[in-house]
Structures are given as C-alpha cells and as structure tokens.
Design an enzyme around this catalytic site. Structure first.
Site, PDB file in Angstrom:
ATOM      1  N   ASP A  37       0.935  -1.059   0.078  1.00  0.00           N
ATOM      2  CA  ASP A  37       0.191  -0.143   0.026  1.00  0.00           C
ATOM      3  C   ASP A  37       1.029   1.112   0.174  1.00  0.00           C
ATOM      4  OD1 ASP A  37      -3.402   0.217   0.984  1.00  0.00           O
ATOM      5  OD2 ASP A  37      -2.079   1.891   0.783  1.00  0.00           O
ATOM      6  N   ILE A  38       0.476   2.242  -0.371  1.00  0.00           N
ATOM      7  CA  ILE A  38       1.161   3.550  -0.138  1.00  0.00           C
ATOM      8  C   ILE A  38       1.006   4.073   1.280  1.00  0.00           C
ATOM      9  CG2 ILE A  38      -0.808   5.139  -0.630  1.00  0.00           C
ATOM     10  CD1 ILE A  38       1.199   6.905  -2.305  1.00  0.00           C
ATOM     11  N   ASP A  54       4.150   3.354  -3.805  1.00  0.00           N
ATOM     12  CA  ASP A  54       3.700   4.289  -4.695  1.00  0.00           C
ATOM     13  C   ASP A  54       3.296   3.958  -6.101  1.00  0.00           C
ATOM     14  OD1 ASP A  54       2.471   6.287  -6.182  1.00  0.00           O
ATOM     15  OD2 ASP A  54       3.919   7.803  -5.402  1.00  0.00           O
ATOM     16  N   LEU A  55       2.157   3.451  -6.475  1.00  0.00           N
ATOM     17  CA  LEU A  55       1.706   2.694  -7.739  1.00  0.00           C
ATOM     18  C   LEU A  55       2.443   3.471  -9.002  1.00  0.00           C
ATOM     19  CD1 LEU A  55      -1.687   1.288  -6.930  1.00  0.00           C
ATOM     20  CD2 LEU A  55       0.455  -0.125  -7.235  1.00  0.00           C
ATOM     21  N   PHE A  74      -6.017  -4.302  -5.712  1.00  0.00           N
ATOM     22  CA  PHE A  74      -6.915  -3.445  -4.869  1.00  0.00           C
ATOM     23  C   PHE A  74      -6.634  -2.164  -4.302  1.00  0.00           C
ATOM     24  CE2 PHE A  74     -10.759  -6.113  -4.293  1.00  0.00           C
ATOM     25  CZ  PHE A  74     -10.188  -7.345  -5.030  1.00  0.00           C
ATOM     26  N   GLY A  75      -5.305  -1.876  -5.059  1.00  0.00           N
ATOM     27  CA  GLY A  75      -4.692  -0.394  -4.748  1.00  0.00           C
ATOM     28  C   GLY A  75      -5.170   0.635  -5.544  1.00  0.00           C
ATOM     29  N   TYR A 139     -12.952   9.093 -11.616  1.00  0.00           N
ATOM     30  CA  TYR A 139     -12.773   7.461 -10.876  1.00  0.00           C
ATOM     31  C   TYR A 139     -13.266   6.240 -11.751  1.00  0.00           C
ATOM     32  CZ  TYR A 139     -13.630   3.777  -7.930  1.00  0.00           C
ATOM     33  OH  TYR A 139     -13.714   2.489  -7.001  1.00  0.00           O
ATOM     34  N   SER A 169     -18.970  -2.730  -1.061  1.00  0.00           N
ATOM     35  CA  SER A 169     -18.392  -3.545  -0.031  1.00  0.00           C
ATOM     36  C   SER A 169     -18.124  -3.107   1.105  1.00  0.00           C
ATOM     37  CB  SER A 169     -17.392  -4.469  -0.589  1.00  0.00           C
ATOM     38  OG  SER A 169     -17.236  -5.480   0.301  1.00  0.00           O
ATOM     39  N   ARG A 177     -29.670   3.143  -1.606  1.00  0.00           N
ATOM     40  CA  ARG A 177     -29.101   2.779  -3.006  1.00  0.00           C
ATOM     41  C   ARG A 177     -28.125   1.543  -2.669  1.00  0.00           C
ATOM     42  NH1 ARG A 177     -23.766   3.648  -4.462  1.00  0.00           N
ATOM     43  NH2 ARG A 177     -23.292   3.243  -6.625  1.00  0.00           N
TER      44      ARG A 177
HETATM   45  C1  15L Z   1     -16.828   2.590  -5.353  1.00  0.00           C
HETATM   46  O1  15L Z   1     -16.454   2.202  -5.818  1.00  0.00           O
HETATM   47  C2  15L Z   1     -16.298   2.980  -3.608  1.00  0.00           C
HETATM   48  O2  15L Z   1     -14.875   2.488  -3.829  1.00  0.00           O
HETATM   49  C3  15L Z   1     -16.651   2.580  -2.369  1.00  0.00           C
HETATM   50  O3  15L Z   1     -16.189   3.450  -1.242  1.00  0.00           O
HETATM   51  C4  15L Z   1     -18.230   2.576  -2.671  1.00  0.00           C
HETATM   52  O4  15L Z   1     -18.609   4.153  -2.165  1.00  0.00           O
HETATM   53  C5  15L Z   1     -18.749   2.291  -3.546  1.00  0.00           C
HETATM   54  O5  15L Z   1     -18.212   2.629  -4.909  1.00  0.00           O
HETATM   55  C6  15L Z   1     -20.350   2.814  -4.007  1.00  0.00           C
HETATM   56  O6  15L Z   1     -20.830   2.775  -5.110  1.00  0.00           O
HETATM   57  O7  15L Z   1     -21.082   2.641  -2.963  1.00  0.00           O
END
Ligand code: 15L
Length: 268
Positions: A37-38, A54-55, A74-75, A139, A169, A177
């Site tokens: 991990d960082i 650091d990736l 998962f980084g 993102y 998760s 939601r």
């Molecule tokens: C994601 O991609 C996030 O990593 C996670 O923290 C959640 O917020 C999730 O989406 C989500 O859509 O609920």
C-alpha cells in the site's frame, strides 16, 4: 505438512477497507502473502512480506511484482477525486502494474474495477458486461482504462484478468442505494476466491454484489466463475425499508446507478 495452492500472492491496496479484509482472508491460500500500500501497513505478520509502494513509481511496482504467482490489485484511489491524483494512482498505477506483470511473467490478475464504470445507466436499466461503458466520473473513467488495458494484455499476451465491478463492499449498506449494490465481505472473499481458482478465466468482467432483492446487473457472462453469493442486503431492510415513493426527478443521483457519484464531480 500440506502445501498451499500458491507460493506467493501479491495484494495491493492492503491498507484499504476491502484490502484489510482480504489481507486476512487470502493468507490460507498462499505460503507467502506480499502486501502493499502507499500507506503504512505495520509490521509483517507471519507468512507475509510488506512492501510499501507508490503505484505511480514504475521501478517500485516492478520490484513489487517480481516473483509472484498472481496479483490481487486493490490499490489506488477508491472514490472520485480530481484528475491528477486519479491519473497517478489509477491510470499510471495500473499501467505500471500490467507492464510489470508482463515483464515478470505473471499469468493472472484480479483487478478491483468498479460499478462506476457503468454508473451513468439509469436505475431502471439492467446492465451486462457487453454493454458500452458509461462512467460517472474521473474515478469511473480510470476503472474503464484498467478494464481496457487488461483486455489488451489478454488479447496480446494471454495474461488473464478478472475485472471485478464491485458494488458497495462495506460491513453493511450505508444508504438506500446500497441495498441494491451491497456486497458483503464474505461474498467478496468468495468472489475473489472464484476469480483466483477457476482454472481458466480469459478476460472476465464480473459484477460484485450479494444476493440482494434488487439488482441492476446481469452476471451471466461471468457464470464460469461459479460465484454464488450467500448473503443479502435483505437482512438490513429494517434500516432502509422499501418505499413506494418515486425518486424526485430533479434528483439526478436517485435516477442513475452511480448514485451520488453522478453529481459529485467533476472536481477541479
Ligand atoms: C466505490 O467504487 C467505492 O470504492 C466504495 O467506497 C463505494 O462508495 C462504492 O463505490 C459505491 O458505489 O457505493
């Protein structure tokens, strides 16, 4: 003494919410678990190697991947942000990872993608892995890049990847939601196990949810993984009871699968 299925697995993002869960869960599958991990991961536990990384640092990622049998990636940044940090951690980071995986001869990657690759589909639509990407922010765009890059490395070199379009998760759903997007930790571990142990996966895109009452995603194209969730958000329905109320048409975040990610960005 019986030997474990893998000699050395690499888990990136091991300090994150999901990474911490996987750090414990996957240890029985491998003689040595290399965690990265960082952020600081603390001292190595029994059977672990700790490598802070650091990736965005190509040479460091090259060293990280050396000698591993498979990578659980998962980084990176796990929520929406400005483009610059997303570019460093998620775009350059995943490029560094695949370039290193290729050069080190690693044959399989489990890639933490996200449902935010398709967050701009409406909640009235059902999405499968063959449908066009519709990311809901930088993102989500970065996760689309990772899916495309992993596809390229499979088509060109046969490096297998399972892209996990993870829903939400967390220990339990935090919003209404998430009653639809919830993925329990137990089901997450099972999905990762299926992704790692299925003999042949080619390039697979799988949606990561538990067996919730409602779903926006069709996982038939990932059926060969044999993933069968055992948990459901139903057990939390007292927290978010179903309501007959229609979402406010002015509230974009209620109309699209990405929820608040739809309206949060872009951040400059
Ligand atoms: C994601 O991609 C996030 O990593 C996670 O923290 C959640 O917020 C999730 O989406 C989500 O859509 O609920």
């Amino acid at each position: 003494m019986t030997s474990k299925p893998f000699q050395r697995l690499l888990l990136t993002g091991a300090a994150g919410g999901v990474g911490r869960v996987l750090r414990d869960a996957i240890k029985p599958w491998t003689e040595i678990l290399r965690v990265s991990d960082i952020a600081d991961l603390g001292p190595a536990r029994e059977g672990e190697e700790v490598m802070q990384c650091d990736l965005a640092d190509g040479a460091a990622v090259r060293a990280l991947v050396e000698g591993v049998d498979a990578v659980l990636h998962f980084g990176g940044i796990s929520t929406d942000d400005r483009f610059e940090p997303i570019m460093q951690a998620n775009i350059l980071g995943v490029y560094n990872l695949y370039a290193s995986v290729h050069q080190a001869g690693v044959k399989r990657v489990i890639y933490a993608s996200s449902s935010h690759t398709v967050g701009f589909y409406r909640t009235t639509e059902r999405v499968d892995a063959s449908m066009p990407l519709r990311p809901d922010g930088f993102y989500g765009v970065s996760k689309c890049f990772g899916e495309a890059l992993s596809r390229y490395y499979f088509d060109r070199f046969g490096i297998e990847t399972v892209c996990l379009r993870i829903g939400s998760s967390h220990p339990q759903p935090k919003t209404a939601r998430m009653m639809t997007t919830y993925l329990s930790y137990r089901d997450l571990i099972e999905l990762v196990r299926c992704s790692l142990f299925t003999p042949r996966v080619d390039h697979t895109i799988a949606f990561g949810t538990s067996d919730n009452a409602a779903s926006w995603w069709d996982n038939r194209e990932a059926a060969h993984l044999g993933y069968a969730p055992v948990d459901s958000s139903r057990e939390y329905s007292h927290l978010f009871p179903p309501t007959a109320a229609r979402p406010d048409p002015a509230d974009q975040s209620a109309l699209y699968q990405g929820g608040p990610f739809i309206t949060d960005g872009p951040k400059y």
